[in-house]
Design a protein around this motif. Structure first.
Motif, PDB file in Angstrom:
ATOM      1  N   GLU A   1       1.072  12.576  -9.313  1.00 50.48           N
ATOM      2  CA  GLU A   1       0.519  13.794  -8.617  1.00 50.48           C
ATOM      3  C   GLU A   1       0.188  13.291  -7.109  1.00 50.48           C
ATOM      4  OE1 GLU A   1      -3.222  14.972 -10.252  1.00 50.48           O
ATOM      5  OE2 GLU A   1      -2.491  14.885 -12.193  1.00 50.48           O
ATOM      6  N   THR A   2       0.088  12.112  -6.811  1.00 54.39           N
ATOM      7  CA  THR A   2      -0.035  11.804  -5.426  1.00 54.39           C
ATOM      8  C   THR A   2       1.237  11.667  -4.575  1.00 54.39           C
ATOM      9  OG1 THR A   2      -0.110   9.346  -5.534  1.00 54.39           O
ATOM     10  CG2 THR A   2      -2.282  10.679  -5.828  1.00 54.39           C
ATOM     11  N   GLY A   3       2.331  11.335  -5.376  1.00 55.37           N
ATOM     12  CA  GLY A   3       3.596  11.465  -4.636  1.00 55.37           C
ATOM     13  C   GLY A   3       3.810   9.918  -4.042  1.00 55.37           C
ATOM     14  N   THR A   4       2.977   8.989  -4.345  1.00 52.83           N
ATOM     15  CA  THR A   4       3.372   7.574  -4.215  1.00 52.83           C
ATOM     16  C   THR A   4       2.915   6.733  -5.350  1.00 52.83           C
ATOM     17  OG1 THR A   4       0.827   7.210  -3.603  1.00 52.83           O
ATOM     18  CG2 THR A   4       2.254   7.994  -1.714  1.00 52.83           C
ATOM     19  N   THR A   5       3.414   5.435  -5.218  1.00 48.96           N
ATOM     20  CA  THR A   5       3.070   4.415  -6.011  1.00 48.96           C
ATOM     21  C   THR A   5       1.555   4.100  -6.460  1.00 48.96           C
ATOM     22  OG1 THR A   5       3.380   2.553  -4.797  1.00 48.96           O
ATOM     23  CG2 THR A   5       5.492   3.352  -5.824  1.00 48.96           C
ATOM     24  N   LEU A   6       1.329   3.743  -7.294  1.00 51.03           N
ATOM     25  CA  LEU A   6      -0.143   3.291  -7.691  1.00 51.03           C
ATOM     26  C   LEU A   6      -0.596   2.332  -6.728  1.00 51.03           C
ATOM     27  CD1 LEU A   6      -2.653   3.503  -9.306  1.00 51.03           C
ATOM     28  CD2 LEU A   6      -1.675   1.729 -10.939  1.00 51.03           C
ATOM     29  N   ALA A   7       0.246   1.336  -6.533  1.00 52.07           N
ATOM     30  CA  ALA A   7      -0.081   0.368  -5.439  1.00 52.07           C
ATOM     31  C   ALA A   7      -0.331   0.704  -4.132  1.00 52.07           C
ATOM     32  CB  ALA A   7       0.983  -0.911  -5.484  1.00 52.07           C
TER      33      ALA A   7
ATOM     34  N   ALA B   1     -12.535  -9.369   1.881  1.00 52.09           N
ATOM     35  CA  ALA B   1     -12.850 -10.082   0.746  1.00 52.09           C
ATOM     36  C   ALA B   1     -13.405  -9.195  -0.165  1.00 52.09           C
ATOM     37  CB  ALA B   1     -13.773 -11.229   0.936  1.00 52.09           C
ATOM     38  N   GLU B   2     -14.396  -8.388   0.398  1.00 48.73           N
ATOM     39  CA  GLU B   2     -14.873  -7.415  -0.735  1.00 48.73           C
ATOM     40  C   GLU B   2     -14.188  -6.319  -1.338  1.00 48.73           C
ATOM     41  OE1 GLU B   2     -18.731  -6.447   1.154  1.00 48.73           O
ATOM     42  OE2 GLU B   2     -19.646  -8.371   0.757  1.00 48.73           O
ATOM     43  N   LEU B   3     -13.103  -6.056  -0.274  1.00 47.18           N
ATOM     44  CA  LEU B   3     -12.174  -4.919  -1.021  1.00 47.18           C
ATOM     45  C   LEU B   3     -11.233  -5.491  -1.646  1.00 47.18           C
ATOM     46  CD1 LEU B   3     -12.284  -2.385   2.297  1.00 47.18           C
ATOM     47  CD2 LEU B   3     -13.677  -2.138  -0.023  1.00 47.18           C
TER      48      LEU B   3
ATOM     49  N   TYR C   1      -1.176   3.727  -3.343  1.00 41.75           N
ATOM     50  CA  TYR C   1      -2.424   4.741  -3.475  1.00 41.75           C
ATOM     51  C   TYR C   1      -3.690   3.872  -3.176  1.00 41.75           C
ATOM     52  CZ  TYR C   1      -5.673   8.039  -5.356  1.00 41.75           C
ATOM     53  OH  TYR C   1      -6.776   8.891  -5.468  1.00 41.75           O
ATOM     54  N   VAL C   2      -3.591   2.722  -4.242  1.00 39.95           N
ATOM     55  CA  VAL C   2      -4.870   2.004  -3.984  1.00 39.95           C
ATOM     56  C   VAL C   2      -4.897   1.299  -2.661  1.00 39.95           C
ATOM     57  CG1 VAL C   2      -5.692  -0.281  -4.917  1.00 39.95           C
ATOM     58  CG2 VAL C   2      -4.833   1.428  -6.550  1.00 39.95           C
ATOM     59  N   ARG C   3      -3.839   0.812  -2.014  1.00 37.49           N
ATOM     60  CA  ARG C   3      -4.149   0.372  -0.627  1.00 37.49           C
ATOM     61  C   ARG C   3      -4.375   1.470   0.219  1.00 37.49           C
ATOM     62  NH1 ARG C   3       0.732  -1.999  -0.781  1.00 37.49           N
ATOM     63  NH2 ARG C   3       1.687  -0.245  -0.120  1.00 37.49           N
ATOM     64  N   ARG C   4      -3.959   2.647   0.060  1.00 39.00           N
ATOM     65  CA  ARG C   4      -4.717   3.748   1.079  1.00 39.00           C
ATOM     66  C   ARG C   4      -5.991   3.848   0.640  1.00 39.00           C
ATOM     67  NH1 ARG C   4      -1.316   8.977   0.253  1.00 39.00           N
ATOM     68  NH2 ARG C   4      -3.040   9.065  -1.561  1.00 39.00           N
ATOM     69  N   ILE C   5      -6.394   3.834  -0.404  1.00 40.87           N
ATOM     70  CA  ILE C   5      -8.097   3.999  -0.515  1.00 40.87           C
ATOM     71  C   ILE C   5      -8.872   2.723  -0.024  1.00 40.87           C
ATOM     72  CG2 ILE C   5      -9.728   3.908  -2.446  1.00 40.87           C
ATOM     73  CD1 ILE C   5      -7.854   5.422  -4.153  1.00 40.87           C
ATOM     74  N   LYS C   6      -8.305   1.490  -0.120  1.00 35.34           N
ATOM     75  CA  LYS C   6      -8.959   0.331   0.422  1.00 35.34           C
ATOM     76  C   LYS C   6      -9.091   0.051   2.002  1.00 35.34           C
ATOM     77  CE  LYS C   6      -7.682  -3.288  -2.944  1.00 35.34           C
ATOM     78  NZ  LYS C   6      -6.985  -4.538  -3.310  1.00 35.34           N
ATOM     79  N   LEU C   7      -7.899   0.906   2.495  1.00 35.69           N
ATOM     80  CA  LEU C   7      -7.632   0.825   4.022  1.00 35.69           C
ATOM     81  C   LEU C   7      -8.778   1.999   4.511  1.00 35.69           C
ATOM     82  CD1 LEU C   7      -4.054   0.277   4.656  1.00 35.69           C
ATOM     83  CD2 LEU C   7      -6.030  -1.421   5.046  1.00 35.69           C
ATOM     84  N   ARG C   8      -8.957   2.780   3.745  1.00 34.65           N
ATOM     85  CA  ARG C   8      -9.783   4.232   4.174  1.00 34.65           C
ATOM     86  C   ARG C   8     -11.447   3.426   3.896  1.00 34.65           C
ATOM     87  NH1 ARG C   8      -8.969   8.451   0.492  1.00 34.65           N
ATOM     88  NH2 ARG C   8      -7.238   8.854   2.062  1.00 34.65           N
TER      89      ARG C   8
END
Length: 66
Positions: free
Chosen positions: A1-7, A34-36, A9-16
């Motif tokens: 659904e997002t058009g990207t890999t799971l990794a 460390a916390e993220l 997508y998770v990286r984008r959320i962490k960076l946000r």
């Protein structure tokens, strides 16, 4: 659904989340990293710069609370 890999997508959320914390808190980038769940602060810094064009320190100085 997002058009990207799971990794990616998770990286984008962490960076946000990292960008929000850099703006809203005075926590050191090492603590945020460390916390993220980044493997190291340098790994977060590299990924952050690839996405924003700025290091976390420059991003914080430009957009953070004063």
């Amino acid at each position: 659904e997002t058009g990207t890999t799971l990794a990616a997508y998770v990286r984008r959320i962490k960076l946000r989340q990292a960008s929000e914390r850099l703006i809203l808190t005075d926590e050191p980038a090492s603590v945020i990293s460390a916390e993220l769940g980044f493997s190291s602060e340098s790994n977060m810094r590299r990924a952050f710069k690839a996405v924003t064009g700025m290091t976390p320190g420059i991003y914080r100085s430009r957009y953070g609370r004063t």
